[in-house]
Design a protein around this motif. Sequence first.
Motif, PDB file in Angstrom:
ATOM      1  N   VAL A 178     109.115  29.739  12.020  1.00 24.77           N
ATOM      2  CA  VAL A 178     108.288  28.530  11.996  1.00 24.77           C
ATOM      3  C   VAL A 178     108.379  27.978  13.413  1.00 24.77           C
ATOM      4  O   VAL A 178     109.452  27.545  13.852  1.00 24.77           O
ATOM      5  N   LYS A 179     107.266  28.069  14.135  1.00 23.97           N
ATOM      6  CA  LYS A 179     107.285  27.709  15.554  1.00 23.97           C
ATOM      7  C   LYS A 179     106.610  26.352  15.730  1.00 23.97           C
ATOM      8  O   LYS A 179     105.391  26.239  15.716  1.00 23.97           O
ATOM      9  N   ASP A 180     107.459  25.330  15.874  1.00 22.54           N
ATOM     10  CA  ASP A 180     106.953  23.962  16.005  1.00 22.54           C
ATOM     11  C   ASP A 180     107.010  23.575  17.479  1.00 22.54           C
ATOM     12  O   ASP A 180     107.934  22.910  17.937  1.00 22.54           O
TER      13      ASP A 180
ATOM     14  N   PHE B  70     118.524  29.695  28.001  1.00 24.18           N
ATOM     15  CA  PHE B  70     118.125  30.683  29.002  1.00 24.18           C
ATOM     16  C   PHE B  70     116.602  30.834  29.120  1.00 24.18           C
ATOM     17  O   PHE B  70     116.131  31.525  30.012  1.00 24.18           O
ATOM     18  N   ARG B  71     115.817  30.237  28.209  1.00 25.77           N
ATOM     19  CA  ARG B  71     114.356  30.367  28.291  1.00 25.77           C
ATOM     20  C   ARG B  71     113.644  29.043  27.995  1.00 25.77           C
ATOM     21  O   ARG B  71     113.251  28.324  28.882  1.00 25.77           O
ATOM     22  N   ASP B  72     113.526  28.696  26.721  1.00 28.20           N
ATOM     23  CA  ASP B  72     112.633  27.580  26.398  1.00 28.20           C
ATOM     24  C   ASP B  72     113.143  26.254  26.965  1.00 28.20           C
ATOM     25  O   ASP B  72     112.349  25.420  27.417  1.00 28.20           O
ATOM     26  N   ALA B  73     114.457  26.045  26.957  1.00 27.43           N
ATOM     27  CA  ALA B  73     114.984  24.752  27.411  1.00 27.43           C
ATOM     28  C   ALA B  73     114.581  24.486  28.857  1.00 27.43           C
ATOM     29  O   ALA B  73     114.083  23.409  29.189  1.00 27.43           O
TER      30      ALA B  73
ATOM     31  N   VAL C 244     113.750  28.647  12.190  1.00 30.67           N
ATOM     32  CA  VAL C 244     113.007  27.428  12.549  1.00 30.67           C
ATOM     33  C   VAL C 244     113.228  27.051  14.021  1.00 30.67           C
ATOM     34  O   VAL C 244     114.360  26.946  14.494  1.00 30.67           O
ATOM     35  N   HIS C 245     112.098  26.841  14.695  1.00 29.76           N
ATOM     36  CA  HIS C 245     112.109  26.463  16.110  1.00 29.76           C
ATOM     37  C   HIS C 245     111.363  25.146  16.269  1.00 29.76           C
ATOM     38  O   HIS C 245     110.267  24.990  15.732  1.00 29.76           O
ATOM     39  N   THR C 246     111.948  24.202  16.987  1.00 25.73           N
ATOM     40  CA  THR C 246     111.255  22.930  17.207  1.00 25.73           C
ATOM     41  C   THR C 246     111.570  22.386  18.598  1.00 25.73           C
ATOM     42  O   THR C 246     112.415  22.924  19.321  1.00 25.73           O
ATOM     43  N   HIS C 247     110.846  21.335  18.973  1.00 30.30           N
ATOM     44  CA  HIS C 247     111.106  20.613  20.238  1.00 30.30           C
ATOM     45  C   HIS C 247     111.381  19.159  19.870  1.00 30.30           C
ATOM     46  O   HIS C 247     110.694  18.592  19.017  1.00 30.30           O
ATOM     47  N   ASP C 248     112.358  18.556  20.558  1.00 33.49           N
ATOM     48  CA  ASP C 248     112.850  17.240  20.144  1.00 33.49           C
ATOM     49  C   ASP C 248     112.105  16.090  20.839  1.00 33.49           C
ATOM     50  O   ASP C 248     112.707  15.073  21.183  1.00 33.49           O
TER      51      ASP C 248
ATOM     52  N   SER D 262     112.737  19.640  25.108  1.00 37.99           N
ATOM     53  CA  SER D 262     113.501  20.864  24.827  1.00 37.99           C
ATOM     54  C   SER D 262     113.949  20.880  23.352  1.00 37.99           C
ATOM     55  O   SER D 262     113.497  20.068  22.543  1.00 37.99           O
ATOM     56  N   GLN D 263     114.836  21.809  23.018  1.00 36.34           N
ATOM     57  CA  GLN D 263     115.338  21.902  21.640  1.00 36.34           C
ATOM     58  C   GLN D 263     116.438  20.861  21.395  1.00 36.34           C
ATOM     59  O   GLN D 263     116.998  20.307  22.327  1.00 36.34           O
ATOM     60  N   PRO D 264     116.767  20.610  20.112  1.00 43.56           N
ATOM     61  CA  PRO D 264     117.909  19.752  19.803  1.00 43.56           C
ATOM     62  C   PRO D 264     119.218  20.371  20.325  1.00 43.56           C
ATOM     63  O   PRO D 264     119.275  21.554  20.631  1.00 43.56           O
TER      64      PRO D 264
END
Length: 620
Positions: free
Chosen positions: A279-281, A108-111, A308-312, A344-346
């Motif tokens: 942890v904002k990656d 709903f947001r980062d993706a 944990v937050h990351t981008h793939d 986006s995220q995994p």
Amino acid sequence: FIQAVLEDPSFVAGDVSTAFIDERPQLMHAHPSRDRGTKVLNWLADVTVNHPNGQPFGAINPALKLPEFDRLATPKPGSRQRLLELGPAGFAAALREQKALAVTETTFRDAHQSLLATRVRTRDLVQAAPAVARLTPELFSVEAWGGATYDVALRFLGEDPWERLAKLREALPNVAIQMLLRGRNTVGYTPYPTQVTDAFVREAASTGVDIFRIFDALNDVSQMRPAIDSVLETGSAVAEVALCYTGDLLNPAEDLYTLDYYLRLAEQIVESGAHIIAVKDMAGLLRAGAAEKLVVALRERFDLPVHVHTHDTAGGQLATLLAASRAGADAVDVASAPMAGTTSQPSFSALVAALANTERDTGFSLDAVSDLEPYWEAVREVYRPFESGLAGPTGRVYHHEIPGGQLSNLRQQAIALGLGDHFEKIEDAYAAASTMLGRPPKVTPSSKVVGDLALALVAADADPADFEANPQKFDIPDSVIGFMAGELGDLPGGWPEPFRSRVLEGRTVRIGVNEVSEEDQAALDGSPAERRDALNRLLFPAPTAHYAEVRESYGDLSVVDTIDYLYGLRQGDEHIVEIATGVNLYVGLEAIGDADDKGMRTVMATMNGQLRPVFVRDRS
Ligand code: 3PY
Ligand code: ZN
């Protein structure tokens, strides 16, 4: 008006960080007020003539792809009820206690910020929310607000971001709603006075935000303090405070962003009163081994749960999430599979499958998670014109460190500058610009400063070493001058000298925020409606004026399906617009006349069976 906006190169480039309307006063003009149906028809006719988003391409209405669920059933109590019951500290303690890996859903947001230039409309989000509430009530949270969504709603979508939040709250009564807050920059690109941050947090919490993920682009905890304090003062919302991850802490040559650096930072975060450490990656640089080391150390040292937050971007981040999970991470971020991967995220379903029947089993039904995928696949297809153009993963991110959300924008900007075939040049310039500026963590808004310098280097065909030695020989972007003057705070590694002094030589740069006027303070302390209006105006003056114009000219367009909203009317189709509960408009297209000598066309439409000619200026 909207057509001129839609065709503007910056809009096409998806560059949401420019002062778009400020620079284009000619776009502002008043429209007479018209009745609701006519207003909606005018929008549809205009889009039909001008095709700002290309021709329709057979996308399917996502509503047809919603999974079956019982709409009347009350959703199972979830994290929202847990938070109400336990309070923020108890809620965080329960997260730390639980064995199952907790999951935040970012679709709903980062993706869509990272894949579709933040363009997904409230309608498409709110439509999915009841299904999410019933099929995946085990979610730790849904990240649904903040970041760029606020700006984009006003600037490009003709939407009020507060209405989005209120509607999502209603549709998601059982799952905690999470937002991304840029510390003192709130949801903007420069610092705001504490009173603005405070009013923003109060209003967001009372409208529907349960969990505030707060970060500062330079990892300066003092810059996050006003936001953290405001969240703590609500007494009901969770302060999740982020350390922005950059570099590679396992690299023996790394002398700034080391494990020690992150632990010292986390200590300040804990002292600030945070409930959760994030942890904002933002660029997807956190490798599996580094994640393990960092998470183990954070959990050994502190009692707070770790999220944990990351981008793939490079394609390896499911491995990072699994390593973090093994190391004891309490929660991780994923997106629905069709909106996952690359910038986006995994993928949510991949994570659920990977952990099924293990110690950290997430507890989700894989069927339920994947039943929601056809909907998001259809949504992604509808928004195809806003795709970033990154077809697959890229390992070059370990070199340039461009955050997920920015990578897509920069590619579009490169195309607009005629450098689309040489994007590697911009990536290299970005890496050089980052070094020149003192290796800041790169995330909004510091990432924009580095991006501005990269584009300036490429545009001037400048050798970075030459620029660094003699910056005054070149046009230096204003954002770079402000950054070197300390507009966004101090750098983790200290100022790059003599570059900084050379940039600032002979310039007086005013930094610091304006005071809030008495009148504005009264509005911020007024009713919720007054507070929201004041916040929109103080944070984004020109986009807010634009929003008011769109609303005045076309009414509430949230009632229009996105396919019709983006692509207009098609001959032979009946377009149904529910303008009020149970009140439908039936709109059809009969013919489009030739342009007259003033460039006007007549769109012969039908509305509820009656012929309705609409006059539209052809700008296509
Ligand atoms: C934002 O600030 O919008 C971000 O997504 C940063 O990662
Ligand atoms: Zn992100």
